[in-house]
Design a protein around this motif. Structure first.
Motif, PDB file in Angstrom:
ATOM      1  N   LEU A  98      -0.938   9.004   2.641  1.00  0.00           N
ATOM      2  CA  LEU A  98      -1.514   8.185   1.581  1.00  0.00           C
ATOM      3  C   LEU A  98      -2.878   7.663   1.991  1.00  0.00           C
ATOM      4  O   LEU A  98      -3.023   6.988   3.011  1.00  0.00           O
ATOM      5  CB  LEU A  98      -0.562   7.023   1.300  1.00  0.00           C
ATOM      6  CG  LEU A  98      -0.621   6.389  -0.078  1.00  0.00           C
ATOM      7  CD1 LEU A  98      -0.384   7.424  -1.175  1.00  0.00           C
ATOM      8  CD2 LEU A  98       0.424   5.293  -0.177  1.00  0.00           C
TER       9      LEU A  98
ATOM     10  N   GLU B 254      -6.330   5.608   0.486  1.00  0.00           N
ATOM     11  CA  GLU B 254      -6.906   4.789  -0.576  1.00  0.00           C
ATOM     12  C   GLU B 254      -8.397   5.097  -0.651  1.00  0.00           C
ATOM     13  O   GLU B 254      -9.006   5.457   0.359  1.00  0.00           O
ATOM     14  CB  GLU B 254      -6.684   3.313  -0.264  1.00  0.00           C
ATOM     15  CG  GLU B 254      -7.076   2.362  -1.395  1.00  0.00           C
ATOM     16  CD  GLU B 254      -7.031   0.899  -0.974  1.00  0.00           C
ATOM     17  OE1 GLU B 254      -6.960   0.044  -1.865  1.00  0.00           O
ATOM     18  OE2 GLU B 254      -7.085   0.604   0.234  1.00  0.00           O
TER      19      GLU B 254
ATOM     20  N   LYS C  70      -3.321   7.802  -8.209  1.00  0.00           N
ATOM     21  CA  LYS C  70      -2.887   6.612  -8.942  1.00  0.00           C
ATOM     22  C   LYS C  70      -4.023   5.594  -8.967  1.00  0.00           C
ATOM     23  O   LYS C  70      -4.474   5.151  -7.909  1.00  0.00           O
ATOM     24  CB  LYS C  70      -1.653   6.021  -8.260  1.00  0.00           C
ATOM     25  CG  LYS C  70      -1.136   4.775  -8.958  1.00  0.00           C
ATOM     26  CD  LYS C  70       0.370   4.671  -8.851  1.00  0.00           C
ATOM     27  CE  LYS C  70       0.877   3.506  -9.662  1.00  0.00           C
ATOM     28  NZ  LYS C  70       2.333   3.515  -9.803  1.00  0.00           N
TER      29      LYS C  70
ATOM     30  N   LEU D  16      -5.281   2.118  -9.142  1.00  0.00           N
ATOM     31  CA  LEU D  16      -4.646   0.827  -8.851  1.00  0.00           C
ATOM     32  C   LEU D  16      -5.379  -0.322  -9.537  1.00  0.00           C
ATOM     33  O   LEU D  16      -4.778  -1.330  -9.877  1.00  0.00           O
ATOM     34  CB  LEU D  16      -4.605   0.582  -7.341  1.00  0.00           C
ATOM     35  CG  LEU D  16      -3.803   1.620  -6.545  1.00  0.00           C
ATOM     36  CD1 LEU D  16      -3.965   1.370  -5.048  1.00  0.00           C
ATOM     37  CD2 LEU D  16      -2.335   1.564  -6.932  1.00  0.00           C
TER      38      LEU D  16
ATOM     39  N   ALA E 196      -5.433   5.618  -5.135  1.00  0.00           N
ATOM     40  CA  ALA E 196      -4.773   6.121  -3.926  1.00  0.00           C
ATOM     41  C   ALA E 196      -3.966   7.363  -4.256  1.00  0.00           C
ATOM     42  O   ALA E 196      -3.619   7.608  -5.411  1.00  0.00           O
ATOM     43  CB  ALA E 196      -3.860   5.050  -3.328  1.00  0.00           C
TER      44      ALA E 196
ATOM     45  N   ILE F 216      -3.909   4.524   4.552  1.00  0.00           N
ATOM     46  CA  ILE F 216      -2.917   3.540   4.105  1.00  0.00           C
ATOM     47  C   ILE F 216      -1.546   3.825   4.701  1.00  0.00           C
ATOM     48  O   ILE F 216      -0.836   2.935   5.125  1.00  0.00           O
ATOM     49  CB  ILE F 216      -2.806   3.560   2.562  1.00  0.00           C
ATOM     50  CG1 ILE F 216      -4.089   3.031   1.947  1.00  0.00           C
ATOM     51  CG2 ILE F 216      -1.620   2.747   2.073  1.00  0.00           C
ATOM     52  CD1 ILE F 216      -4.412   1.612   2.307  1.00  0.00           C
TER      53      ILE F 216
ATOM     54  N   LEU G  97      -6.263  -6.437  -3.561  1.00  0.00           N
ATOM     55  CA  LEU G  97      -5.078  -5.863  -2.926  1.00  0.00           C
ATOM     56  C   LEU G  97      -5.070  -6.076  -1.420  1.00  0.00           C
ATOM     57  O   LEU G  97      -6.116  -6.138  -0.788  1.00  0.00           O
ATOM     58  CB  LEU G  97      -5.019  -4.361  -3.222  1.00  0.00           C
ATOM     59  CG  LEU G  97      -4.850  -3.998  -4.702  1.00  0.00           C
ATOM     60  CD1 LEU G  97      -4.974  -2.490  -4.892  1.00  0.00           C
ATOM     61  CD2 LEU G  97      -3.505  -4.481  -5.216  1.00  0.00           C
TER      62      LEU G  97
ATOM     63  N   PRO H 135      -2.701  -4.916   2.212  1.00  0.00           N
ATOM     64  CA  PRO H 135      -1.574  -4.132   2.725  1.00  0.00           C
ATOM     65  C   PRO H 135      -0.415  -5.038   3.166  1.00  0.00           C
ATOM     66  O   PRO H 135      -0.651  -6.115   3.719  1.00  0.00           O
ATOM     67  CB  PRO H 135      -2.157  -3.407   3.949  1.00  0.00           C
ATOM     68  CG  PRO H 135      -3.641  -3.499   3.809  1.00  0.00           C
ATOM     69  CD  PRO H 135      -3.901  -4.766   3.054  1.00  0.00           C
TER      70      PRO H 135
ATOM     71  N   GLN I 231      -0.417  -8.012  -5.807  1.00  0.00           N
ATOM     72  CA  GLN I 231      -1.545  -7.832  -4.907  1.00  0.00           C
ATOM     73  C   GLN I 231      -1.149  -7.091  -3.628  1.00  0.00           C
ATOM     74  O   GLN I 231      -2.008  -6.728  -2.839  1.00  0.00           O
ATOM     75  CB  GLN I 231      -2.153  -9.184  -4.532  1.00  0.00           C
ATOM     76  CG  GLN I 231      -2.900  -9.831  -5.677  1.00  0.00           C
ATOM     77  CD  GLN I 231      -3.516 -11.157  -5.261  1.00  0.00           C
ATOM     78  OE1 GLN I 231      -3.021 -12.220  -5.608  1.00  0.00           O
ATOM     79  NE2 GLN I 231      -4.571 -11.106  -4.483  1.00  0.00           N
TER      80      GLN I 231
ATOM     81  N   LEU J 101      -0.466  -4.032  -1.812  1.00  0.00           N
ATOM     82  CA  LEU J 101      -0.845  -2.645  -2.080  1.00  0.00           C
ATOM     83  C   LEU J 101       0.365  -1.751  -2.331  1.00  0.00           C
ATOM     84  O   LEU J 101       0.400  -0.982  -3.299  1.00  0.00           O
ATOM     85  CB  LEU J 101      -1.645  -2.131  -0.873  1.00  0.00           C
ATOM     86  CG  LEU J 101      -2.224  -0.737  -0.950  1.00  0.00           C
ATOM     87  CD1 LEU J 101      -3.245  -0.630  -2.065  1.00  0.00           C
ATOM     88  CD2 LEU J 101      -2.877  -0.382   0.383  1.00  0.00           C
ATOM     89  N   GLU J 102       1.382  -1.871  -1.477  1.00  0.00           N
ATOM     90  CA  GLU J 102       2.553  -1.001  -1.589  1.00  0.00           C
ATOM     91  C   GLU J 102       3.347  -1.287  -2.862  1.00  0.00           C
ATOM     92  O   GLU J 102       3.952  -0.381  -3.437  1.00  0.00           O
ATOM     93  CB  GLU J 102       3.460  -1.152  -0.356  1.00  0.00           C
ATOM     94  CG  GLU J 102       2.886  -0.531   0.914  1.00  0.00           C
ATOM     95  CD  GLU J 102       1.880  -1.426   1.648  1.00  0.00           C
ATOM     96  OE1 GLU J 102       1.465  -2.463   1.085  1.00  0.00           O
ATOM     97  OE2 GLU J 102       1.509  -1.083   2.790  1.00  0.00           O
TER      98      GLU J 102
ATOM     99  N   LYS K 271       2.031  -2.396  -5.706  1.00  0.00           N
ATOM    100  CA  LYS K 271       1.206  -1.819  -6.767  1.00  0.00           C
ATOM    101  C   LYS K 271       1.375  -0.289  -6.820  1.00  0.00           C
ATOM    102  O   LYS K 271       1.453   0.303  -7.902  1.00  0.00           O
ATOM    103  CB  LYS K 271      -0.260  -2.175  -6.486  1.00  0.00           C
ATOM    104  CG  LYS K 271      -1.197  -1.871  -7.608  1.00  0.00           C
ATOM    105  CD  LYS K 271      -1.341  -3.036  -8.569  1.00  0.00           C
ATOM    106  CE  LYS K 271      -2.305  -2.676  -9.681  1.00  0.00           C
ATOM    107  NZ  LYS K 271      -2.411  -3.756 -10.649  1.00  0.00           N
ATOM    108  N   LEU K 272       1.428   0.310  -5.656  1.00  0.00           N
ATOM    109  CA  LEU K 272       1.575   1.769  -5.581  1.00  0.00           C
ATOM    110  C   LEU K 272       2.910   2.230  -6.152  1.00  0.00           C
ATOM    111  O   LEU K 272       2.992   3.278  -6.785  1.00  0.00           O
ATOM    112  CB  LEU K 272       1.478   2.239  -4.132  1.00  0.00           C
ATOM    113  CG  LEU K 272       0.080   2.545  -3.641  1.00  0.00           C
ATOM    114  CD1 LEU K 272       0.083   2.698  -2.129  1.00  0.00           C
ATOM    115  CD2 LEU K 272      -0.464   3.798  -4.305  1.00  0.00           C
TER     116      LEU K 272
END
Lengths: 297, 297
Positions: free
Chosen positions: A4, A6, A33, A35, A51, A95, A266, A268, B289, B291-292, B294-295
């Motif tokens: 993955l 981004e 996708k 985001l 991403a 990511i 966003l 992680p 918010q 990231l994962e 949202k994905l």
């Protein structure tokens, strides 16, 4: 875990939503996708976040650069934000299941194709940079579109790929690879900008602060407060909690409390879990203990 | 978001892995995701965690109870942990897009089918309880298998579904619905059990502490430390940070530091984010918010 990547391209269009929508749509067709996407009229600039699998992300970035080049004319572009091209900056961010080296390779492949297929000059930056003086985006973008147009044929400003002259409408593009960036703001219980600036200086790398922090003092007029606005550019080595607690420590010197914080955009999951583990004094915690992570595994 | 229910059945088998594997396999066939399973030889007990769509979870729970009933003989079962049946406790837990009321309805439908198809007496507990005195699992399980066998025909101990007599080998089963439970332990920089016990008393609901906390003092002999071992039974109303910081406050009275903590097993993302927001003093943070998140949206 699948691979993955981004990608957060910035385009020099922040006033015509139909143009930004067309750029987004061109990328979306490639199986990534989307985001998020945002526009800013004053900056006349938009930021898209998407991403996907590495190959799809490469094709989507290329399609979006092509669309931007066809619809944006840099000769007519005005805006508050520094820029050198229609598609201005295109960073790849690892990511999941992907190394930085793979993102660097992706950036170079994209650069080579943009130069060949679109005849737009390409500069590589950050982790993908071919020379130390091109790591920093601000240095690559020096003089902006207008200035680079004059200087592009000089040896020190020649692009990494493509012709040593600007594309007549699309200008040039900066492509690279970097770690995820966290935009983190700390609001202070004072309206004294001198305090915000002093704390920002104490925090940021270039003035002796934390290595992976960029920081500025910002006035929040409506709230009668000031803010330390930060970019955390490597959360693994300079985590959120360390930046926050150091702001708190510096602010205490002025008797100023932290009244609140915000993460913009966003972030992680690992960046959040890492800071939570600090506060909870976790002895052993694995992201596999997060129910939703386990469910999606 | 699709509807997601978690189920954490406990079985009275902790020594024969092939039996537990057969129980797990029976459930897995019904299209749920097995998240974890553990066995304990001393307790002679196993715990399985799985999740899925409500109907699949119902079928999987039924299949596992059937398999346990066929392979476990309560007449021969010995172990350190209280139990009344082969499949001992089966709670449904709302995880996403599902209300507690839907989990209660699911528990009742499962109870009705277990009674009818397997002829095992069923007690409903926690949120699914039909009488206040059956909310608490320990009260339902009073006397264990052997004691309940004698008392099951008494009016106050009659099951909610099924015959007022124990199944000859599988005993009885407790089925219900509850919120996610977080097992959270705080390790202290002392070997003084009196301190751990005093703090556990200060924390737990029944002695005047936090409403949704169960707490015990535990000795960590190898580490020469003691631990406050907690179950947080409603993290929305009694969050992790509040329990931790209250332990810290109470421990300070004895000059004892918190040296570390652990979360045991799975924990919902919202429970972690909620506590992180406290420590970061977040003014506005949304799980979108992440990231994962949202994905996967």
């Amino acid at each position: 875990m699948s691979k993955l990547v981004e990608c957060v391209p910035n385009f020099s269009e922040g006033r015509r939503p139909e143009v930004v929508r067309a750029i987004v749509a061109a990328g979306e067709k490639c199986g990534v996708k989307i985001l998020d996407w945002t526009m800013d009229g004053d900056h006349n600039r938009s930021v898209v976040t998407f991403a996907g699998e590495p190959e799809a992300v490469l094709e989507a970035a290329l399609a979006m650069i092509r669309e931007a080049a066809a619809r944006i004319n840099m000769e007519e572009h005005r805006g508050a934000h520094p820029r050198i091209g229609a598609a201005d900056v295109v960073p790849f961010i690892p990511i999941g299941g992907v190394t930085m080296a793979e993102c660097v390779a992706l950036a170079r492949r994209l650069g080579e194709r943009v130069a060949r297929e679109l005849e737009i000059p390409v500069y590589l930056y950050e982790e993908a940079a071919t020379r130390p003086e091109r790591r920093n985006l601000a240095d690559v973008r020096r003089g902006e579109y207008e200035g680079l147009k004059e200087e592009i044929s000089r040896p020190e400003r020649r692009p990494d790929f493509g012709p040593a002259r600007m594309h007549p409408t699309a200008g040039a593009v900066v492509i690279g690879a970097r770690k995820p960036l966290i935009a983190f703001n700390v609001n202070l219980g004072t309206d004294n900008m001198a305090v915000a600036r002093a704390i920002a200086r104490a925090l940021r790398a270039k003035d002796g602060g934390l290595t992976f922090v960029k920081a500025l003092g910002v006035e929040l007029k409506d709230r009668h407060q000031v803010q330390v606005s930060m970019n955390l550019v490597d959360y693994e080595r300079t985590p959120i909690y360390r930046a926050l607690e150091l702001v708190r420590l510096e602010a205490a010197r002025y008797g100023v409390p932290v009244v609140g914080t915000e993460i913009v955009g966003l972030v992680p999951l690992d960046a959040l879990l890492g800071s939570l583990e600090y506060y909870l004094q976790s002895e052993s915690f694995s992201r596999d203990q997060v129910l939703e992570v386990k469910l999606n595994a």
